[in-house]
Design a protein around this motif. Sequence first.
Motif, short mmCIF file in Angstrom:
data_model
loop_
_atom_site.label_atom_id
_atom_site.label_comp_id
_atom_site.label_asym_id
_atom_site.label_seq_id
_atom_site.Cartn_x
_atom_site.Cartn_y
_atom_site.Cartn_z
N VAL A 54 0.86 -1.19 0.00
CA VAL A 54 0.00 0.00 0.00
C VAL A 54 0.89 1.23 0.00
N LEU A 55 0.69 2.10 -0.98
CA LEU A 55 1.39 3.38 -0.98
C LEU A 55 0.44 4.38 -0.34
N ALA A 56 0.76 4.80 0.88
CA ALA A 56 -0.11 5.72 1.63
C ALA A 56 0.34 7.14 1.31
N VAL A 57 -0.38 7.76 0.39
CA VAL A 57 0.05 9.05 -0.17
C VAL A 57 -0.63 10.18 0.60
N GLY A 58 0.12 10.86 1.46
CA GLY A 58 -0.42 11.99 2.20
C GLY A 58 -0.99 11.58 3.55
N GLY A 59 -1.26 12.60 4.36
CA GLY A 59 -1.64 12.38 5.75
C GLY A 59 -2.95 11.64 5.95
N TYR A 60 -3.94 11.85 5.09
CA TYR A 60 -5.23 11.18 5.30
C TYR A 60 -5.10 9.68 5.09
N ALA A 61 -4.37 9.28 4.06
CA ALA A 61 -4.17 7.85 3.82
C ALA A 61 -3.30 7.25 4.92
N GLN A 62 -2.33 8.00 5.38
CA GLN A 62 -1.48 7.48 6.46
C GLN A 62 -2.28 7.30 7.74
N ALA A 63 -3.22 8.24 8.01
CA ALA A 63 -4.03 8.12 9.23
C ALA A 63 -4.86 6.83 9.19
N TRP A 64 -5.29 6.43 8.03
CA TRP A 64 -6.11 5.21 7.92
C TRP A 64 -5.24 3.95 7.90
N HIS A 65 -4.25 3.94 7.05
CA HIS A 65 -3.50 2.70 6.82
C HIS A 65 -2.38 2.49 7.83
N MET A 66 -2.06 3.51 8.62
CA MET A 66 -0.95 3.38 9.55
C MET A 66 -1.38 3.85 10.94
N LYS A 67 -2.65 3.65 11.28
CA LYS A 67 -3.14 4.34 12.47
C LYS A 67 -2.36 4.00 13.74
N ASP A 68 -1.85 2.78 13.87
CA ASP A 68 -1.15 2.41 15.10
C ASP A 68 0.31 2.83 15.10
N ILE A 69 0.85 3.14 13.97
CA ILE A 69 2.29 3.43 13.92
C ILE A 69 2.60 4.81 13.34
N ARG A 70 1.56 5.59 13.10
CA ARG A 70 1.79 6.92 12.54
C ARG A 70 2.52 7.77 13.57
N ARG A 71 3.46 8.56 13.10
CA ARG A 71 4.22 9.43 14.00
C ARG A 71 3.50 10.76 14.17
#
Length: 213
Positions: free
Chosen positions: A137-154
């Motif tokens: 998954v390429l999580a492009v930008g903060g909104y996608a990162q918030a969804w796809h990386m919710k437990d490890i987002r910095r």
Amino acid sequence: MTQTASDDGLDPLRAEIAACRICRDAPLRGVENRLPHEPRPVAVISTKARILIAGQAPGLRVHESGLPFDDASGDRLRQWLQVDRPTFYDRDRFTIVPMGFCFPGYDAKGSDLPPRRECAPAWRQRTLAAMPQIELVLAVGGYAQAWHMKDIRRENMTETVRAWRDSLSMPGGPAVLPLPHPSWRNSGWIKRNMWFEEELLPELRARIKMLAF
Ligand code: SF4
């Protein structure tokens, strides 16, 4: 994006997405917050592609063309991936599922609004569940990162992308690679964070070669 009929079993889901009017007819925060134009969902789903591009939401140009990343941001993203347009738009190679499928309109300053809040709860789990073959998954930008990386987002987008090696090795799901949005607005960010082009992009391109070709 108009997709040709196929026998992959996803046409009913494609048709449901194409017909979605939630943000027009039943917006979360009342009719005064309804989508200010007719919905035109733009998403590419597939049972073959192993790479998912999770973007933000279509801009006006994409809303008009129906083709995702059909703009300068898309040109930069393709340059990051080192793929040409036919490859990028081959749904056997890339699926493209933004956090909001429709152009959300503009704010008072003329900037694109965030992805519609209605979209991810309505469609995301179901769409991802229909594509269990996704490996990256390429999580492009903060909104996608918030969804796809919710437990490890910095704490912010820069630190999340800087920690890209951690998310590539997350257990229990596809690898996730965070990217900044390829908008011209991030040109300064790219210059300030040279590790992005020197370290992350070579890894990204190696994975694209492995999974898309
Ligand atoms: S943004 Fe998503 S939920 Fe809203 S109308 Fe478009 S497809 Fe439906």
